[in-house]
Design a protein around this motif. Structure first.
Motif, PDB file in Angstrom:
ATOM      1  N   UNK A 167       0.833  -1.207   0.000  1.00  0.00           N
ATOM      2  CA  UNK A 167       0.000   0.000   0.000  1.00  0.00           C
ATOM      3  C   UNK A 167       0.867   1.256   0.000  1.00  0.00           C
ATOM      4  N   UNK A 168       1.986   1.211   0.694  1.00  0.00           N
ATOM      5  CA  UNK A 168       2.885   2.359   0.686  1.00  0.00           C
ATOM      6  C   UNK A 168       3.427   2.605  -0.719  1.00  0.00           C
ATOM      7  N   UNK A 169       3.775   1.540  -1.417  1.00  0.00           N
ATOM      8  CA  UNK A 169       4.246   1.672  -2.792  1.00  0.00           C
ATOM      9  C   UNK A 169       3.154   2.228  -3.697  1.00  0.00           C
ATOM     10  N   UNK A 170       1.918   1.762  -3.491  1.00  0.00           N
ATOM     11  CA  UNK A 170       0.804   2.252  -4.302  1.00  0.00           C
ATOM     12  C   UNK A 170       0.572   3.745  -4.059  1.00  0.00           C
ATOM     13  N   UNK A 171       0.644   4.177  -2.805  1.00  0.00           N
ATOM     14  CA  UNK A 171       0.465   5.600  -2.501  1.00  0.00           C
ATOM     15  C   UNK A 171       1.584   6.441  -3.104  1.00  0.00           C
ATOM     16  N   UNK A 172       2.817   5.921  -3.032  1.00  0.00           N
ATOM     17  CA  UNK A 172       3.947   6.634  -3.634  1.00  0.00           C
ATOM     18  C   UNK A 172       3.775   6.741  -5.144  1.00  0.00           C
ATOM     19  N   UNK A 173       3.300   5.670  -5.769  1.00  0.00           N
ATOM     20  CA  UNK A 173       3.073   5.697  -7.216  1.00  0.00           C
ATOM     21  C   UNK A 173       1.992   6.712  -7.571  1.00  0.00           C
ATOM     22  N   UNK A 175       1.232   9.415  -5.884  1.00  0.00           N
ATOM     23  CA  UNK A 175       1.820  10.744  -5.730  1.00  0.00           C
ATOM     24  C   UNK A 175       2.727  11.083  -6.913  1.00  0.00           C
ATOM     25  N   UNK A 176       3.491  10.105  -7.372  1.00  0.00           N
ATOM     26  CA  UNK A 176       4.379  10.344  -8.513  1.00  0.00           C
ATOM     27  C   UNK A 176       3.582  10.615  -9.783  1.00  0.00           C
ATOM     28  N   UNK A 177       2.474   9.907  -9.949  1.00  0.00           N
ATOM     29  CA  UNK A 177       1.637  10.150 -11.126  1.00  0.00           C
ATOM     30  C   UNK A 177       1.137  11.589 -11.130  1.00  0.00           C
ATOM     31  N   UNK A 178       0.673  12.069  -9.969  1.00  0.00           N
ATOM     32  CA  UNK A 178       0.187  13.449  -9.891  1.00  0.00           C
ATOM     33  C   UNK A 178       1.297  14.449 -10.197  1.00  0.00           C
ATOM     34  N   UNK A 179       2.496  14.185  -9.655  1.00  0.00           N
ATOM     35  CA  UNK A 179       3.619  15.099  -9.879  1.00  0.00           C
ATOM     36  C   UNK A 179       4.031  15.106 -11.341  1.00  0.00           C
ATOM     37  N   UNK A 180       4.188  13.917 -11.912  1.00  0.00           N
ATOM     38  CA  UNK A 180       4.648  13.842 -13.298  1.00  0.00           C
ATOM     39  C   UNK A 180       3.582  14.359 -14.265  1.00  0.00           C
TER      40      UNK A 180
END
Length: 462
Positions: A167-173, A175-180
């Motif tokens: 779940x931590x990896x999914x949340x990080x992904x 967040x990265x999608x929003x940033x990118x």
């Protein structure tokens, strides 16, 4: 099998795997004296197995969805004779569309080229084969990974850590999608704006007072070079936004103060949701209201007192936009005011201040940062509004601050420039990206200003 059906089957399979893994974890715990002897709760054992089942299979499905069209179209075009193969990207798209239309029956195969009909049959065969292949591969992957997860189930398995890491990896992904995504939007607008400024000087765009981006087809036509002075658009945007904020800010703040400090609980519970319904009305409905009701009323009222009100005016668009923005200001201000600690109210009233003095001298200053943030959000909403302006204010770019005349805004011109088939190597089309960049800069400046105000006047309470 269709993509939607395959995803639904994967979700059902993941749920079945979750249930069976959870039951197996409970059964493994019984000989040991109960689930307290498991390293993790049964829920985590089930979730770990469900993740193993769904994630790899969904990953394969996503990868296949990204590349299958390109692979299939390449194979279809390779089946055509050398003389019919496209030489450019435009020809490639047109040829593939023709083949797809023949395959779907939109074009008659009798009147079409025999080679295209043959390619359409190849396309149908490849699509059917690809659908069967991806179904087999995805379901086999899900079953295989589920079996691996099942084999590794044991009371000592650190299932909770594995699930939390997933779940931590999914949340990080996420967040990265929003940033990118944000970075991609900014860079795409920036690069196209640079191309525009290579054709049109920035000084002309930022300081020019005539906006006529229409480009003539022939050099001998009038206005063949176009005029890209954006000052009339900026003035129109500011004029309509100013009118809207004159309506929205006082009405929104006053309604927020009444609902937060004066209204009875029953009145508040009824009035607040009703007021917020305004935020859920589509902007096209506001545009119809402005064009069919407000504008004729303003024209009639102006004629009665000797004023000439245009059939499309900044005043009409600003008034209706202000009504639309009232819930933004009211709701945010109400939340901020109610968040002010009750101890401040009690202290002020205990010192002999009246309720109105308490609101003016204590509550409003304490809630000022949040109110400013809400107002800045409302300003951004007004600057970015399009539909109301199109229907009520018009498309004419005039250099005027008279609210009774027709004006237009930056967002309306962006839509106008990008409607229909456009060439993305002409200043007319690239001007939309330059306007978008200016809009982005203005919105960023408003957000920066709101953040500075919030940080400067923020109060810390116990």
């Amino acid at each position: 099998m269709g993509l939607t059906s395959l995803v639904l089957i994967l979700l059902v399979l993941a749920f079945v795997v979750y249930s069976t893994a959870r039951s197996r974890a409970i059964s493994l715990a019984k000989p040991l004296g109960g689930i307290s002897h498991l390293h993790s709760l049964p829920f985590f054992y089930g979730m770990r197995s469900a993740i193993w089942c769904a994630v790899p299979a969904l990953g394969l499905l996503i990868i296949w969805s990204l590349f299958d069209d390109h692979i299939i179209s390449t194979l279809v075009l390779n089946s055509l004779p050398e003389s019919m193969r496209p030489a450019s990207a435009t020809e490639h798209s047109l040829l593939i569309n023709s083949i797809e239309n023949i395959a779907s029956g939109a074009l008659s195969s009798v009147a079409s080229d025999p080679h295209l009909v043959s390619a359409a049959k190849v396309l149908d065969d490849l699509n059917a084969m690809a659908a069967n292949l991806v179904t087999i591969v995805v379901l086999s992957t899900a079953i295989f990974c589920s079996a691996l997860a099942w084999i590794k189930l044991s009371p000592q398995l650190r299932a909770r850590q594995a699930v939390e890491k997933a779940f931590k990896t999914a949340l990080l992904a996420a967040a990265c999608v929003a940033i990118f995504a944000t970075l991609g939007i900014v860079l795409s607008v920036l690069f196209e704006s640079i191309r525009f400024f290579q054709m049109v000087p920035a000084s002309e765009f930022l300081l020019g007072t005539e906006w006529s981006p229409q480009m003539a087809i022939r050099a001998d036509q009038i206005g063949s070079s176009g005029s890209f002075g954006a000052i009339p658009l900026f003035v129109g945007t500011l004029l309509i936004s100013f009118i809207a904020m004159v309506i929205a800010v006082p009405a929104g703040l006053m309604s927020a103060i009444y609902l937060a400090e004066y209204a009875e609980p029953g009145v508040r519970n009824f009035a607040k949701p009703v007021l917020e319904i305004l935020a859920g009305i589509p902007t096209v409905v506001y545009g119809f209201f402005a064009a069919l009701t407000v504008t004729p009323f303003l024209r009639q009222a102006g004629a009665n007192i000797g004023l000439d009100v245009s059939s499309e005016s900044a005043l009409s668009a600003g008034l209706v936009m202000g009504v639309m923005i009232i819930p933004f200001v009211s709701s945010l201000a109400d939340d901020v005011i109610t968040a002010v600690p009750q101890s401040l109210r009690d202290g002020s009233l205990g010192l002999g201040a009246t309720k109105s003095e308490t609101i003016k001298k204590v509550i409003f200053p304490a809630a000022l940062p949040g109110i400013v943030g809400g107002v800045m959000l409302a300003v951004s909403r007004a600057v970015g509004e399009t539909m109301i302006v199109v229907m009520a204010a018009g498309l004419a770019a005039k250099m005027t601050i008279n609210p009774l005349e027709t004006v237009t805004t930056v967002t309306v011109q962006i839509v106008t420039l990008l409607v229909g088939d456009q060439e993305f190597d002409s200043p007319k089309t690239l001007a939309a990206f330059a306007l978008g960049l200016m809009l982005f800069v203005v919105t960023l400046a408003l957000n920066f200003f709101a953040l500075r105000v919030v940080n400067k006047y923020r109060e810390q309470y116990d």
